[in-house]
Design an enzyme around this catalytic site. Sequence first.
Site, PDB file in Angstrom:
ATOM      1  N   GLU A 149       3.855  16.267  -5.620  1.00  0.00           N
ATOM      2  CA  GLU A 149       2.836  15.231  -5.728  1.00  0.00           C
ATOM      3  C   GLU A 149       1.675  15.540  -4.771  1.00  0.00           C
ATOM      4  OE1 GLU A 149       5.457  11.316  -6.895  1.00  0.00           O
ATOM      5  OE2 GLU A 149       5.304  11.696  -4.768  1.00  0.00           O
ATOM      6  N   MET A 195       0.852  -1.203   0.000  1.00  0.00           N
ATOM      7  CA  MET A 195       0.000   0.000   0.000  1.00  0.00           C
ATOM      8  C   MET A 195       0.881   1.244   0.000  1.00  0.00           C
ATOM      9  SD  MET A 195      -2.733   1.238   2.930  1.00  0.00           S
ATOM     10  CE  MET A 195      -1.566   1.815   4.164  1.00  0.00           C
ATOM     11  N   PHE A 251      -3.405   5.616 -10.537  1.00  0.00           N
ATOM     12  CA  PHE A 251      -2.590   6.365  -9.582  1.00  0.00           C
ATOM     13  C   PHE A 251      -3.492   7.171  -8.634  1.00  0.00           C
ATOM     14  CE2 PHE A 251       2.051   6.878 -11.232  1.00  0.00           C
ATOM     15  CZ  PHE A 251       2.198   5.500 -11.256  1.00  0.00           C
ATOM     16  N   ASP A 289      -0.080   5.714  -1.019  1.00  0.00           N
ATOM     17  CA  ASP A 289      -0.915   6.879  -0.669  1.00  0.00           C
ATOM     18  C   ASP A 289      -2.384   6.588  -0.330  1.00  0.00           C
ATOM     19  OD1 ASP A 289       1.338   7.641  -2.051  1.00  0.00           O
ATOM     20  OD2 ASP A 289       0.291   8.818  -3.547  1.00  0.00           O
TER      21      ASP A 289
HETATM   22  C1  FRU Z   1       3.060   9.483  -4.263  1.00  0.00           C
HETATM   23  C2  FRU Z   1       2.901   8.870  -5.649  1.00  0.00           C
HETATM   24  C3  FRU Z   1       1.886   9.657  -6.473  1.00  0.00           C
HETATM   25  C4  FRU Z   1       1.407   8.646  -7.449  1.00  0.00           C
HETATM   26  C5  FRU Z   1       1.423   7.384  -6.643  1.00  0.00           C
HETATM   27  C6  FRU Z   1       1.761   6.154  -7.416  1.00  0.00           C
HETATM   28  O1  FRU Z   1       3.555   8.615  -3.323  1.00  0.00           O
HETATM   29  O2  FRU Z   1       4.150   8.836  -6.295  1.00  0.00           O
HETATM   30  O3  FRU Z   1       2.420  10.811  -7.070  1.00  0.00           O
HETATM   31  O4  FRU Z   1       0.138   8.946  -7.951  1.00  0.00           O
HETATM   32  O5  FRU Z   1       2.369   7.567  -5.616  1.00  0.00           O
HETATM   33  O6  FRU Z   1       1.585   5.006  -6.660  1.00  0.00           O
END
Ligand code: FRU
Length: 531
Positions: free
Chosen positions: A232, A47, A105, A49
């Site tokens: 991000e 897991m 994502f 975000d």
């Molecule tokens: C942040 C990230 C986001 C991306 C996701 C991919 O941790 O890099 O920018 O959407 O994780 O799993």
Amino acid sequence: MKKLYFLSVFAIMLASCSGKQSNETSAEFPNDPFRPQIHFSPKEAWMNDPNGMVYYDGEYHLFYQYYPDSTVWGPMHWGHAVSPDMVHWEHLPIALYPDDLGYIFSGSAIVDWDNTSGLQDGEHPPMIAIFTHHEPKGASEEGNITYQYQSIAYSNDKGRTWTKYEGNPVVPNPGIKDFRDPKVSWHEATQQWVMIFAAADRVRIYNSPNLIDWEYQSEFGADMGGHGGVWECPDLFELPVEGTDESKWVMLLSINPGGPNGGSATQYFVGDFDGKTFIPSQKDTLWIDYGRDNYAGVTWSDIPKEDGRRLFLGWMSNWDYAQVVPTKKWRSAMTIPRSLHLTKSAETGVYSLASRPVKELESIEEEDNGIIFLGPVDGLDAGFTESLIDYEDGNETISIPFRTEITIGLSDETTNNFKITFDNTETLEELVLRFEDGVLSADRSKSGLTNFANNFAKQETRVPIQELLAREELKLELFIDSSSIEVFLNDGAVVMTQIIFPTQGYTRAYISSDENPLRVSFVTTQLKSIW
Ligand code: FRU
């Protein structure tokens, strides 16, 4: 002049390995010493975000970046769980799977109350998820930078099943590498939807009447804040300034690497927002959490007005080592849920964001097993160790997880140096929080397993707290779980979240000061597993 008391050493004895083993876990997760007891973690697999956090009809939804086939990052899905209180969770089936447009994502979810999207089917408003599609083939082609774009999916059954919108993507890529993590909200004043997402070293802001047709409005941040890594997972919301009639807008922005203590971290900006453009009010780079392990955190959508809180949780790890931490079946947990508050300094006029553990966590306090010691304390010799078991009524000892609230009386005449140690007398593992010369540092070099990554423990995590020490008291609130510690100072004005991997848990916790007189009082409360 304040009265001074001499503080020596006080220990809270935690349950030892032979007794109520602190790290032996609940029936749901037997023999898993690092399994968090008061934090959300997936039953198994990888897991990262938190995604799509939305409240709807009595349920807090938590979606999350998930790869069910491995304990390291891979083709991203949205895992799913629901909770009545953000504390106790029910795992649900995977909500979104990768498809022809790519991996799923990070992103957000909202309730489309007025069916602006026209995607409602049935009596109840639809839930809409807005996420980034990341096309892996395109990503591996040299010179190709247009493999991330924003898409939507909808659910008409309270988030249980999802349909991807057939016109995806709703925001195509205009030629920007790193174009991701949309957060959508309804802007009341201008009666439209706002989407904010990360575009390389800045954020982009879009508007829409219907969640499908999006128009670019503005960008923010190329010359603001930290730029040690890619931006991000932004968030943008309005908050009242505590104790005033004023309100301001807060932008959260995660950055990796470039955090104040290395690797991933989340900064914030305070400013004004008219539905189209964000104008910052202050230029300093500010961090929501100084620990190494709170990343990609965002807030829940659609919290009822009567509640009014802005509720947050983050991913309790760091890209520096997230994929090699020594958990076997699962990787990563979320932070405890926190409510966010905006304060304004009377002296400097500077706005700050505070994070406070949500009151719902009180529901896991063990009623009869708190150790209460109310100071002030004085008269003990240096080096003296006193077991706080003596202060208990029953025979039970405290074990992980637990919460401690400590108040330290500060004095002008001392340097206010002290430390809090968690240790295990058998394994000799220890985690030390030092309050020294205006800096809080966390030393996890001997905290347990550390050598899985050379950047996990090589340096201390440090936070300047000079300003907090200039007051009469310092208030600490600590949450200690099987593999984490969360430190909240002065009602969340400063926060430090750290993961740790003690092999047999800690058996003692104590506060000590070699040199300085201090007043101290504390309350330690046993917490129940949420599982
Ligand atoms: C942040 C990230 C986001 C991306 C996701 C991919 O941790 O890099 O920018 O959407 O994780 O799993």
